[in-house]
Motif scaffolding. Structure first.
Motif, PDB file in Angstrom:
ATOM      1  N   LEU A 194      39.319  62.167  49.722  1.00  0.00           N
ATOM      2  CA  LEU A 194      40.763  62.225  49.449  1.00  0.00           C
ATOM      3  C   LEU A 194      41.184  61.143  48.453  1.00  0.00           C
ATOM      4  N   THR A 195      40.566  59.969  48.549  1.00  0.00           N
ATOM      5  CA  THR A 195      40.867  58.898  47.587  1.00  0.00           C
ATOM      6  C   THR A 195      40.438  59.322  46.187  1.00  0.00           C
ATOM      7  N   ALA A 196      39.241  59.907  46.080  1.00  0.00           N
ATOM      8  CA  ALA A 196      38.743  60.376  44.778  1.00  0.00           C
ATOM      9  C   ALA A 196      39.671  61.437  44.197  1.00  0.00           C
ATOM     10  N   ALA A 197      40.133  62.356  45.036  1.00  0.00           N
ATOM     11  CA  ALA A 197      41.027  63.421  44.554  1.00  0.00           C
ATOM     12  C   ALA A 197      42.330  62.847  44.026  1.00  0.00           C
ATOM     13  N   VAL A 198      42.877  61.887  44.747  1.00  0.00           N
ATOM     14  CA  VAL A 198      44.145  61.278  44.330  1.00  0.00           C
ATOM     15  C   VAL A 198      43.974  60.542  42.995  1.00  0.00           C
ATOM     16  N   VAL A 199      42.847  59.845  42.825  1.00  0.00           N
ATOM     17  CA  VAL A 199      42.603  59.093  41.586  1.00  0.00           C
ATOM     18  C   VAL A 199      42.352  60.039  40.415  1.00  0.00           C
ATOM     19  N   VAL A 200      41.510  61.042  40.626  1.00  0.00           N
ATOM     20  CA  VAL A 200      41.143  61.973  39.550  1.00  0.00           C
ATOM     21  C   VAL A 200      42.351  62.752  39.039  1.00  0.00           C
ATOM     22  N   LEU A 324      39.454  41.117  50.207  1.00  0.00           N
ATOM     23  CA  LEU A 324      39.316  40.017  49.247  1.00  0.00           C
ATOM     24  C   LEU A 324      38.644  40.459  47.954  1.00  0.00           C
ATOM     25  N   ALA A 325      37.475  41.117  48.078  1.00  0.00           N
ATOM     26  CA  ALA A 325      36.705  41.479  46.886  1.00  0.00           C
ATOM     27  C   ALA A 325      37.089  42.841  46.315  1.00  0.00           C
ATOM     28  N   LEU A 326      37.494  43.759  47.192  1.00  0.00           N
ATOM     29  CA  LEU A 326      37.792  45.124  46.746  1.00  0.00           C
ATOM     30  C   LEU A 326      39.230  45.511  47.059  1.00  0.00           C
ATOM     31  N   GLY A 327      40.098  44.519  47.037  1.00  0.00           N
ATOM     32  CA  GLY A 327      41.498  44.766  47.386  1.00  0.00           C
ATOM     33  C   GLY A 327      42.145  45.830  46.536  1.00  0.00           C
ATOM     34  N   ASP A 328      41.824  45.836  45.222  1.00  0.00           N
ATOM     35  CA  ASP A 328      42.440  46.820  44.326  1.00  0.00           C
ATOM     36  C   ASP A 328      41.975  48.232  44.665  1.00  0.00           C
ATOM     37  N   VAL A 329      40.709  48.364  45.091  1.00  0.00           N
ATOM     38  CA  VAL A 329      40.179  49.683  45.450  1.00  0.00           C
ATOM     39  C   VAL A 329      40.786  50.153  46.765  1.00  0.00           C
TER      40      VAL A 329
END
Length: 507
Positions: A194-200, A324-329
């Motif tokens: 679902l995350t991939a679909a929203v980004v694509v 911390l490291a992947l907050g943006d993702v």
């Protein structure tokens, strides 16, 4: 000759397999534990942020608390694979402290609450779990399922229409994928797809980043600046005690639920003081405290199949790494994916068998009433402690009423060596609920001068019964009649002999 199997010793009784070492040696088991920890960490982020908002503190407080508690309980807890983190129940209890007295008093409350949990654990509070009847446990589980579901509703109102098909697709994946393969947890696949679909496709839907700011640094030691006075204790004491009780109750009930699901037996006393230490550590790093989380625990144990402390430990570690490291993702994960996961968890948690018409027809009405009281009280107050306590009290009252009706007194007039005698046979368990009416079962004025009370098929449980028997004897003696009480077993006879004559004469 019948073979006798010895009872399991304490060590084997509490041995839960697979162990951590067994999981580390098995790539298949280790993969399952790692993926389960990752799924739980993803689900913890929006929950921790939401609970921080409920408590009236910065979202980082809830996130740090979840990290510290998950890692700590992985080593200290008595129930492997159970997830402990910041929770709504604790947030509701201690929210007034942050709102009215500030952050320092808030953290001091968390620290004191943890210390009280350790004290309660050492006093054996976990042993009280045996007094929680099955009907209350079923009500607890059903109420939690309802609360998990209703907690998702705010994410389904006043949102873009795309949220609804995303949730529907997520539910379909979660329902169908376990039927195809269980190698990869269905919740993880749902979140990733679902995350991939929203980004694509560039869809604009609510995501984790909308729930609050994610931390940018590691948690640091936090020493609350509050005066060490009785006035401070008077402020934080009641909230800390409420936090300790609610946290232990929810954690021990969740541990029992996981025991039932996995057919294992965990160390409840260790879990109780482990929760206390985890809360102290949480407060020491500026966290809001918490307890076992039923939703995330069900994701870990039921949806992902985790069974060891590895998943609990990694849930905490992954949580910190993700924010911390992947907050943006993490921030772009659509809330629709997490909502779908939690809806499936609520459906799996609910005991559907308990509300089937066939079950309701067979089940005693008192048992069903206790379950409903537990569910209604918990859902109405959003407080698991209140629901469970009211459920237990209702079960006690109904049990006492039911048992009280099992006592019977039968009167016969016999001829003993030419002398008329009234013989009473008392049958049943005698305690305060049943013995209070005992004095009304005798025909004092009508009986002959000799009266025999046969207690062979009854048992004395409390001082109320002794007082009732004393009152019966006194009433006959006032009429000049003799009373003989016989048939008591040794224990009951000794109990009566110790108390009789010292409880008042009765009327």
């Amino acid at each position: 000759m019948t073979a006798v199997t010895p009872a399991r010793d304490s060590a084997s009784r509490y041995r839960i397999e697979p162990t951590v070492l067994q999981a580390l040696r098995s790539p298949r088991l280790l993969t399952r534990e790692v993926l389960a920890g990752l799924v739980v960490a993803l689900a913890l982020i929006p929950e921790a942020i939401a609970f921080s908002i409920i408590a009236g503190v910065d979202p980082r407080v809830g996130l740090f608390s979840s990290f510290v508690m998950a890692v700590a309980i992985a080593f200290l807890g008595g129930r492997p694979a159970m997830i402990t983190a910041a929770t709504g129940a604790i947030a509701l209890v201690i929210a007034p402290v942050a709102r009215e007295y500030g952050m320092d008093y808030f953290i001091a409350t968390v620290l004191l609450g943890g210390l009280l949990q350790i004290v309660l654990a050492l006093l054996g509070v976990a042993k009280l779990m045996r007094f929680i009847p099955r009907s209350v446990m079923v009500g607890f589980v059903n109420a939690l399922a309802i609360l998990i579901f209703t907690a998702q509703l705010p994410q389904l109102f006043d949102v873009p229409w795309l949220v609804y098909p995303l949730v529907a697709v997520g539910l379909a994946i979660l329902f169908l994928m376990p039927r195809i393969t269980k190698v990869v947890p269905a919740p993880l696949v749902t979140i990733v797809l679902l995350t991939a679909a929203v980004v694509v496709f560039g869809w604009s839907v609510p995501n984790v980043g909308d729930q609050g700011e994610l931390p940018q640094s590691l948690p640091e030691l936090f020493i609350p600046e509050v005066p060490l006075t009785l006035e401070t204790l008077g402020i934080i004491g009641p909230f800390a005690l409420a936090m300790a009780v609610v946290g232990l109750l929810e954690s021990l009930m969740t541990a029992k639920l996981v025991d039932d699901i996995t057919d294992t037996h965990s160390r409840k006393t260790r879990e109780a003081w482990g929760q206390g230490v985890a809360n102290v550590l949480s407060g020491a790093f500026g966290g809001m405290g918490g307890c076992a989380m039923i939703g995330q625990t069900m994701i870990n144990v039921k949806a992902s199949g985790a069974r060891t402390r590895i998943s609990t430990f990694l849930a905490g570690v992954f949580l910190l790494v993700l924010v911390l490291a992947l907050g943006d993702v993490v921030a772009i994960i659509p809330m629709a994916a997490l909502v779908a996961v939690m809806i499936i968890v609520s459906v799996a948690t609910f005991d559907w068998h308990s509300i089937r018409p066939s079950t309701l027809r067979r089940m005693p009405k008192s048992e069903t009433a206790v379950m409903l009281i537990t569910v209604i009280a918990t859902v109405w107050t959003h407080n698991l402690a209140i629901g469970v306590i009211l459920g237990v009290l209702a079960a006690m009252v109904m049990f006492a009423r039911r048992v009280a009706h099992f006592v019977t007194v039968t009167r016969t007039v016999v001829d003993e060596e030419g002398i008329a005698a009234a013989r009473y046979e008392v049958v049943g368990e005698l305690f305060f609920a049943s013995s209070n009416d005992l004095t009304t079962q005798f025909a004092y004025a009508e009986d002959p001068d000799r009266v025999v009370v046969d207690m062979t098929r009854s048992h004395i449980w409390d001082a109320s019964t002794v007082a009732a028997l004393d009152a019966v004897v006194t009433k006959y003696e006032r009429l000049g009649k003799s009373v003989t009480i016989h048939g008591l077993n040794d224990t009951a006879a000794a109990f009566r002999q110790r108390l009789t004559g010292n409880l008042g004469t009765g009327h």
